[in-house]
Design a protein around this motif. Structure first.
Motif, mmCIF file in Angstrom:
data_model
loop_
_atom_site.group_PDB
_atom_site.id
_atom_site.type_symbol
_atom_site.label_atom_id
_atom_site.label_comp_id
_atom_site.label_asym_id
_atom_site.label_seq_id
_atom_site.Cartn_x
_atom_site.Cartn_y
_atom_site.Cartn_z
ATOM 1 N N GLN A 97 0.839 -1.209 0.000
ATOM 2 C CA GLN A 97 0.000 0.000 0.000
ATOM 3 C C GLN A 97 0.870 1.253 0.000
ATOM 4 O O GLN A 97 0.602 2.231 -0.729
ATOM 5 C CB GLN A 97 -0.925 -0.004 1.222
ATOM 6 N N LYS A 98 1.943 1.227 0.837
ATOM 7 C CA LYS A 98 2.818 2.414 0.890
ATOM 8 C C LYS A 98 3.496 2.642 -0.451
ATOM 9 O O LYS A 98 3.599 3.777 -0.922
ATOM 10 C CB LYS A 98 3.877 2.216 1.987
ATOM 11 N N GLN A 99 3.997 1.520 -1.084
ATOM 12 C CA GLN A 99 4.656 1.661 -2.385
ATOM 13 C C GLN A 99 3.703 2.231 -3.430
ATOM 14 O O GLN A 99 4.058 3.116 -4.222
ATOM 15 C CB GLN A 99 5.192 0.303 -2.845
ATOM 16 N N GLU A 100 2.458 1.705 -3.426
ATOM 17 C CA GLU A 100 1.471 2.220 -4.374
ATOM 18 C C GLU A 100 1.170 3.682 -4.108
ATOM 19 O O GLU A 100 1.000 4.483 -5.043
ATOM 20 C CB GLU A 100 0.189 1.387 -4.268
ATOM 21 N N GLU A 101 1.079 4.041 -2.778
ATOM 22 C CA GLU A 101 0.826 5.451 -2.445
ATOM 23 C C GLU A 101 1.970 6.335 -2.929
ATOM 24 O O GLU A 101 1.759 7.443 -3.463
ATOM 25 C CB GLU A 101 0.638 5.589 -0.935
ATOM 26 N N VAL A 102 3.252 5.829 -2.736
ATOM 27 C CA VAL A 102 4.423 6.622 -3.183
ATOM 28 C C VAL A 102 4.399 6.789 -4.700
ATOM 29 O O VAL A 102 4.659 7.888 -5.231
ATOM 30 C CB VAL A 102 5.734 5.933 -2.717
ATOM 31 N N ARG A 103 4.097 5.682 -5.433
ATOM 32 C CA ARG A 103 4.038 5.776 -6.889
ATOM 33 C C ARG A 103 2.962 6.762 -7.328
ATOM 34 O O ARG A 103 3.176 7.595 -8.226
ATOM 35 C CB ARG A 103 3.730 4.405 -7.491
ATOM 36 N N ALA A 104 1.800 6.653 -6.682
ATOM 37 C CA ALA A 104 0.716 7.567 -7.049
ATOM 38 C C ALA A 104 1.101 9.006 -6.742
ATOM 39 O O ALA A 104 0.814 9.927 -7.531
ATOM 40 C CB ALA A 104 -0.544 7.189 -6.276
#
Length: 308
Positions: free
Chosen positions: A260-267
């Motif tokens: 979730q954190k990685q996806e949030e960072v990418r977004a």
């Protein structure tokens, strides 16, 4: 007569209290144990009287509350007196009827008594005749008794002969009994010997069964010990499995959080890049000054070239 409002209300309250007490008494009489027939009649009459009195009290309460008068009470008293007078008249009429009937039945009763006396005379005559017949019957009975005595003597002789025959039969039976007793003693000895042999066999079988039971108890104890050990191992394995399952669940949750954190960072990076590109294309904010500086430099260079 008319009363004041306060007097009528006081009387109404007192009458309501009395009516409630009468209802309680009536209910107690109804809930009492089953009485005798006479007491049932008396209780029924008392309950009817209580119901009548409570009804009259309720009417009087309504009259006192509405009209401040007690005319209904006077009317009820007059009706009760009329009813009593009617009852007395009816009772007098019934008494007269009974007296007339009694006077009418008197000659019949006299005739019945005379008939009874005639019947008694006839009975006395019959009793005298029967007494004479009974005396004749008594003489016949005496003659029959004499014949019965002779028959008894003959029967006594016959019984003496029968007793002798019975004595002979008893002697034969005694001999047979002695022989049977001897046979019984021999059979008893044989049975005692067999009983002793069976006892010995039974003792041997009991000892064998005791040994077998002891061995089976030992085997059972060992099986129980193994079962307890296996159960403890199983519980330990369950506990370890639960711990490992909990660790795996925690690891999965951590991996989900990381994803979730990685996806949030990418977004977030995508949003920042889009925003910067949009700001650059539009020339807004800090990017506007940079464009103005670039344009100023290009203009100064062009003027220098012209001067040359």
């Amino acid at each position: 007569m008319s009363l004041s409002r306060t007097q009528s209300l006081r009387m109404a309250a007192a009458l309501q209290d009395c009516s409630s007490k009468l209802d309680i008494v009536r209910l107690k009489m109804q809930l009492s144990r089953e009485p005798a027939a006479q007491e049932k009649v008396r209780l029924a009459k008392l309950t009817r009287d209580c119901q009548y009195v409570s009804l009259q009290m309720s009417k009087l309460c309504l009259e006192l509350e509405e009209k401040q008068s007690f005319i209904s009470l006077l009317q009820a008293v007059e009706e009760e007196q009329k009813q009593k007078a009617d009852v007395k008249r009816r009772e007098a009429k019934t008494e007269l009827k009974y007296r007339v009937q009694a006077l009418q039945t008197q000659p019949e009763e006299l005739q019945i008594k005379t008939d009874k006396l005639k019947d008694m005379d006839c009975l006395c005559r019959d009793m005298k005749k029967r007494h004479k017949e009974q005396s004749k019957i008594a003489d016949k009975k005496k003659a029959e008794e004499r014949t019965a005595e002779l028959q008894l003597q003959l029967r006594q002789k016959e019984t003496c002969q029968a007793e002798k025959l019975l004595e002979d039969q008893l002697e034969l039976l005694q001999k047979q009994l002695k022989e049977e007793i001897m046979f019984h003693q021999e059979s008893e000895k044989f049975l005692q010997n067999q009983h002793e042999e069976l006892k010995q066999l039974l003792d041997e079988w009991e000892q064998r069964t005791k040994r077998m039971l002891q061995e089976k108890e030992k085997q059972l104890n060992t099986v129980c010990c193994k079962k307890t050990l296996n159960f403890d191992r199983l519980m330990e394995m369950k506990r370890q499995f639960k711990e490992m399952e909990q660790v795996a669940m925690e690891d999965r949750e951590e991996q989900k959080k990381l994803l979730q954190k990685q996806e949030e960072v990418r977004a977030a990076t995508k949003l920042q890049a889009w925003w910067r590109g949009w700001m650059v294309r539009r020339g807004l904010g800090s990017f506007k000054k940079a464009e103005e500086n670039k344009k100023g430099k290009t203009k100064k260079e062009g003027k220098k070239k012209k001067k040359k």
